[in-house]
Design a protein around this motif. Structure first.
Motif, short mmCIF file in Angstrom:
data_model
loop_
_atom_site.label_atom_id
_atom_site.label_comp_id
_atom_site.label_asym_id
_atom_site.label_seq_id
_atom_site.Cartn_x
_atom_site.Cartn_y
_atom_site.Cartn_z
N PHE A 21 0.84 -1.21 0.00
CA PHE A 21 0.00 0.00 0.00
C PHE A 21 0.87 1.25 0.00
CE2 PHE A 21 -2.35 3.48 1.83
CZ PHE A 21 -3.58 3.37 1.22
N GLY A 22 1.92 1.26 0.83
CA GLY A 22 2.79 2.43 0.92
C GLY A 22 3.49 2.73 -0.39
N VAL A 23 3.84 1.70 -1.15
CA VAL A 23 4.50 1.92 -2.44
C VAL A 23 3.58 2.69 -3.39
CG1 VAL A 23 5.30 0.76 -4.53
CG2 VAL A 23 6.11 0.00 -2.30
N GLY A 24 2.31 2.29 -3.44
CA GLY A 24 1.35 3.00 -4.29
C GLY A 24 1.09 4.41 -3.80
N PHE A 25 0.97 4.57 -2.50
CA PHE A 25 0.75 5.90 -1.91
C PHE A 25 1.95 6.81 -2.18
CE2 PHE A 25 0.78 8.89 1.68
CZ PHE A 25 -0.52 9.34 1.65
N GLY A 26 3.14 6.27 -1.99
CA GLY A 26 4.35 7.04 -2.22
C GLY A 26 4.54 7.39 -3.69
N LEU A 27 4.12 6.50 -4.58
CA LEU A 27 4.23 6.78 -6.01
C LEU A 27 3.40 7.99 -6.39
CD1 LEU A 27 5.21 5.84 -8.84
CD2 LEU A 27 3.10 4.48 -8.98
N MET A 28 2.19 8.07 -5.87
CA MET A 28 1.31 9.21 -6.13
C MET A 28 1.91 10.50 -5.54
SD MET A 28 -1.71 10.42 -7.20
CE MET A 28 -2.95 9.12 -7.30
N LEU A 29 2.45 10.40 -4.34
CA LEU A 29 2.99 11.59 -3.66
C LEU A 29 4.27 12.07 -4.33
CD1 LEU A 29 2.92 13.60 -1.34
CD2 LEU A 29 4.07 11.90 0.09
N ALA A 201 -4.04 0.84 -8.66
CA ALA A 201 -4.03 -0.62 -8.79
C ALA A 201 -3.24 -1.27 -7.65
CB ALA A 201 -3.42 -1.01 -10.14
N ILE A 202 -2.11 -0.66 -7.29
CA ILE A 202 -1.31 -1.20 -6.19
C ILE A 202 -2.07 -1.09 -4.86
CG2 ILE A 202 0.80 -0.83 -4.85
CD1 ILE A 202 2.14 0.05 -7.49
N ALA A 203 -2.77 0.03 -4.67
CA ALA A 203 -3.60 0.17 -3.46
C ALA A 203 -4.69 -0.89 -3.44
CB ALA A 203 -4.22 1.57 -3.41
N GLY A 204 -5.32 -1.12 -4.61
CA GLY A 204 -6.34 -2.16 -4.69
C GLY A 204 -5.80 -3.53 -4.33
N LEU A 205 -4.58 -3.83 -4.81
CA LEU A 205 -3.95 -5.11 -4.49
C LEU A 205 -3.71 -5.24 -2.99
CD1 LEU A 205 -2.67 -7.75 -5.46
CD2 LEU A 205 -0.52 -6.50 -5.79
N ALA A 206 -3.27 -4.13 -2.36
CA ALA A 206 -3.06 -4.16 -0.91
C ALA A 206 -4.38 -4.45 -0.18
CB ALA A 206 -2.46 -2.84 -0.44
N GLY A 207 -5.46 -3.81 -0.62
CA GLY A 207 -6.76 -4.06 0.01
C GLY A 207 -7.21 -5.50 -0.17
N ILE A 208 -6.95 -6.04 -1.35
CA ILE A 208 -7.35 -7.43 -1.61
C ILE A 208 -6.58 -8.40 -0.72
CG2 ILE A 208 -7.30 -9.25 -3.37
CD1 ILE A 208 -7.68 -6.92 -5.45
N THR A 209 -5.27 -8.20 -0.61
CA THR A 209 -4.47 -9.11 0.22
C THR A 209 -4.82 -8.96 1.70
OG1 THR A 209 -2.68 -7.46 0.23
CG2 THR A 209 -2.52 -9.23 -1.37
N MET A 210 -5.16 -7.73 2.12
CA MET A 210 -5.59 -7.55 3.50
C MET A 210 -6.90 -8.32 3.75
SD MET A 210 -5.26 -6.46 6.52
CE MET A 210 -4.17 -5.06 6.81
N GLY A 211 -7.84 -8.23 2.80
CA GLY A 211 -9.09 -8.96 2.94
C GLY A 211 -8.87 -10.46 2.99
N LEU A 212 -7.95 -10.96 2.15
CA LEU A 212 -7.68 -12.40 2.14
C LEU A 212 -7.00 -12.84 3.43
CD1 LEU A 212 -6.42 -12.86 -1.54
CD2 LEU A 212 -8.61 -13.57 -0.59
N SER A 213 -6.15 -11.98 4.00
CA SER A 213 -5.43 -12.37 5.22
C SER A 213 -6.35 -12.48 6.41
CB SER A 213 -4.31 -11.36 5.51
OG SER A 213 -4.85 -10.12 5.92
N THR A 214 -7.44 -11.70 6.42
CA THR A 214 -8.40 -11.77 7.53
C THR A 214 -9.67 -12.50 7.15
OG1 THR A 214 -9.39 -9.64 6.91
CG2 THR A 214 -7.54 -9.58 8.45
#
Length: 298
Positions: A21-29, A201-214
């Motif tokens: 998630f941070g990689v996508g956030f940092g890319l935008m910033l 897209a990277i943020a979406g992937l982070a959200g998906i993996t977080m959902g799968l982990s829980t």
């Protein structure tokens, strides 16, 4: 000792999600100069879309993940063109973009709340990776493997894109000076769209993996990721993929070890303690440069 090693691994798998998630956030910033408060909602909508496709449409998990990632990327492109592009064309200041992103954040969060009925939903057990196996004495969950694999793919892929391709060079050029990049033959509008898509897209992937982990998804899924991802960017340094990855992993390990050996109620406190310490004593982070800091502040 075995428990310590196991918890460090658990922290690394959790930190992998923060790092992605941070990689996508940092890319935008770093590239577009937008401190996007709505970035967490891209993760939320990525997770919600995959949950819907898997549970209600009966699609396979991997195809659903691909669709969810693309949808989150397209959502980020739409937000950038509707909300940020007009500001960018007028002044490019950080504050108006931040205020606008808060409005987008409230809108997308409310839409997610309405879509879910503010309820937490679970993945169908037979549709997602379940269980764990033992390797070298470690208990490794299959969802943990997906999180770590996602970090490896995103980390190596984005670093290679930014530093070994013409598109990456154009993205860095637009991040430094859109006008100079345009004079050099770069199409800033196209590069901004590509950057926004990758970031979402990277943020979406982070959200998906977080959902799968829980195994659960709700409309607040991306909010915790937003704070942890921001902390990973600060700790790792603006504009450096390696630093953000290290920052995310550090936060994940620190959280899990704090919960195991101190108190579960303090796991967020350790994250923000690290964030505060870096802001005070090393604001450029572990790998950040003065140039990247100047770009982020511009």
């Amino acid at each position: 000792m075995d428990l310590l090693i196991q918890q460090i691994f658990n922290g690394l798998s959790l930190g992998a999600i923060y790092a992605v998630f941070g990689v996508g956030f940092g890319l935008m910033l770093a590239t577009l100069g937008v401190l996007n408060a709505a970035h967490g909602t891209f993760a939320t909508w990525g997770g919600l879309i995959v949950l819907y496709l898997v549970n209600d449409m009966g699609l396979g998990l991997w195809l659903s993940i691909l669709i969810g990632v693309i949808a989150a990327g397209l959502l980020a492109v739409a937000v950038d063109f509707i909300a940020f592009q007009p500001i960018r064309s007028r002044s490019g200041d950080l504050l108006p973009a931040l205020i606008t992103s808060i409005g987008v954040w409230i809108f997308l969060l409310a839409a997610a709340q309405i879509a879910t009925g503010a309820k937490t939903s679970r993945y169908a057990p037979e549709a997602t990776p379940q269980g764990s196996f033992t390797l070298l004495g470690l208990s490794i969950g299959r969802a943990q493997l997906i999180s770590i694999a996602a970090l490896i793919i995103v980390g190596f892929g984005l670093h290679a894109l930014l530093h070994r391709t013409k598109v990456g060079a154009a993205m860095r050029a637009v991040g430094t000076s859109p006008m100079a990049a345009s004079l050099g033959g770069v199409n800033p509008v196209l590069i901004v769209a590509i950057t926004a898509f990758l970031s979402g897209a990277i943020a979406g992937l982070a959200g998906i993996t977080m959902g799968l982990s829980t195994s659960t998804v709700n409309f607040l899924l991306g909010e915790a990721l937003l704070l942890k991802g921001f902390a990973a960017v600060i700790i790792g340094g603006f504009g450096d993929v390696r630093g953000t990855i290290l920052g995310g992993l550090l936060i994940g390990v620190a959280e899990v070890l704090t919960a195991q050996y101190v108190s579960g109620s303090l796991r967020d406190a350790i994250t923000f303690g690290l964030l505060l310490a870096f802001l005070v004593f090393r604001p450029r982070g572990l790998f950040g440069s003065a140039t990247a800091m100047k770009t982020a502040r511009a």
